[in-house]
Design a protein around this motif. Structure first.
Motif, PDB file in Angstrom:
ATOM      1  N   ILE A  93       0.835  -1.205   0.000  1.00 14.99           N
ATOM      2  CA  ILE A  93       0.000   0.000   0.000  1.00 14.99           C
ATOM      3  C   ILE A  93       0.871   1.256   0.000  1.00 14.99           C
ATOM      4  N   ASP A  94       1.923   1.258   0.802  1.00 15.16           N
ATOM      5  CA  ASP A  94       2.821   2.425   0.832  1.00 15.16           C
ATOM      6  C   ASP A  94       3.529   2.609  -0.508  1.00 15.16           C
ATOM      7  N   MET A  97       0.815   3.947  -3.131  1.00 14.75           N
ATOM      8  CA  MET A  97       0.153   5.204  -2.750  1.00 14.75           C
ATOM      9  C   MET A  97       1.143   6.139  -2.047  1.00 14.75           C
ATOM     10  N   GLN A  98       2.280   6.256  -2.632  1.00 11.72           N
ATOM     11  CA  GLN A  98       3.348   7.051  -2.006  1.00 11.72           C
ATOM     12  C   GLN A  98       3.032   8.553  -2.034  1.00 11.72           C
ATOM     13  N   TRP A 100      -0.111   9.961  -2.515  1.00 12.49           N
ATOM     14  CA  TRP A 100      -1.540  10.172  -2.375  1.00 12.49           C
ATOM     15  C   TRP A 100      -1.811  10.983  -1.100  1.00 12.49           C
ATOM     16  N   LYS A 102      -2.740  11.935   2.553  1.00 12.35           N
ATOM     17  CA  LYS A 102      -2.518  11.148   3.764  1.00 12.35           C
ATOM     18  C   LYS A 102      -3.836  10.664   4.382  1.00 12.35           C
ATOM     19  N   VAL A 105      -4.798   7.507   2.499  1.00  7.64           N
ATOM     20  CA  VAL A 105      -3.895   6.397   2.818  1.00  7.64           C
ATOM     21  C   VAL A 105      -4.188   5.855   4.217  1.00  7.64           C
ATOM     22  N   LYS A 109      -5.421   1.968   5.185  1.00  5.48           N
ATOM     23  CA  LYS A 109      -4.726   1.114   6.149  1.00  5.48           C
ATOM     24  C   LYS A 109      -5.654   0.713   7.302  1.00  5.48           C
TER      25      LYS A 109
END
Length: 292
Positions: A93-94, A97-98, A100, A102, A105, A109
């Motif tokens: 996911i990180d 979606m680096q 994207w 916060k 994100v 999660k």
């Protein structure tokens, strides 16, 4: 080109088929919604850049939507499979979606954490043995006893008919010609054969019990004279075999070896037959005995 603000104003104030109004608030029933709440940041329709996580038969997938694919609805969502390991799923996911927002994100999660928790809980519940409550349909519970009673009545009725027909057959009510079903006819024949075998077995047992063996008595020899031919008494035989005897003193008999009595003497006559071509000749040999 897609305009997110116009879409949101239209959905929020006019009509949205996914919105559910409850006393506690407004919720969204769209399967791609991350939080399940109907608001501007969580709406999957009013955000051209959006991401979420979905479950397909125990496997989690990361869905990503970008504005570059808005003109192709069939390829609008990019589907990425997540591993079963929680830490590796977080790394994927990180990675995707680096850059994207916060907020989005963090919600993704948080959704992944909740889904892994209820997946673990489901496994534990499957391992436990629990009682299952099953509902019994009312119609079937009432229908089955009725059918059983009807079947019992029909069976008794068939047995009564069979007995009545057998009684009439034994009384010869219908005459001599009958047309019966083959199965019932064979059943009756088998029953009769079994009864006859049982009767024969009992009769043979009774006969075996009645038979007795007795020692023979041979003191009386009178009965055996008929089987051994002519019997000659040696005491009655005299040496004067050549003397003539008048025919009047003897009565000739056709049987062989029969004793004949004369007026004053007891004699024995043996008649022997000889066959020849001309005819049958008789030769009589006389033996004399003493006075009675």
């Amino acid at each position: 080109m897609q305009h997110d603000e116009v879409i949101w104003q239209t959905i929020r104030h006019n009509h949205c088929s996914f919105m559910a109004k409850i006393v506690t608030g407004n919720f969204c029933r769209n399967p791609y919604n991350v939080t399940g709440i109907c608001n501007r940041s969580s709406c999957p329709l009013a955000n051209s850049r959006y991401a979420t996580i979905r479950d397909h038969e125990g496997v989690f997938f990361l869905y990503i939507k970008t504005i570059e694919r808005a003109h192709r609805p069939n390829d609008l969502w990019e589907k990425i499979k997540l591993p079963r390991n929680y830490e590796k799923a977080m790394e994927i996911i990180d990675k995707h979606m680096q850059y994207w927002p916060k907020f989005l994100v963090h919600k993704i999660k948080q959704r992944l954490t909740k889904m892994t928790q209820y997946r673990i809980r489901m496994r534990k519940l499957q391992l436990k043995v629990r009682e299952k409550t099953l509902t019994l349909p009312r119609k079937e519970t009432k229908r089955e006893p009725r059918r059983e009673k009807k079947a019992e009545k029909a069976a008794l009725f068939d047995n009564k008919i069979e007995k009545e027909l057998l009684e009439r057959l034994n009384k010869t009510v219908y005459g001599e010609i009958y047309n019966y079903p083959q199965t019932e006819y064979l059943e009756v024949i088998d029953k009769k054969e079994k009864e006859m075998k049982e009767l024969r077995g009992t009769v043979e047992e009774e006969e075996d019990l009645e038979i007795e063996y007795v020692e023979g008595d041979f003191e009386d020899n009178d009965d055996m004279e008929d089987f051994g031919g002519p019997v000659i008494d040696k005491d009655l035989i005299d040496d004067s075999d050549d003397e003539d005897v008048d025919n009047e003193d003897f009565a000739q008999d056709d049987s062989i070896g029969k004793k004949v009595r004369s007026k004053g003497k007891r004699n024995v006559i043996i008649e022997v037959e000889h066959e020849s071509n001309t005819g049958r000749k008789h030769k009589v040999q006389k033996m004399f005995g003493g006075d009675e």
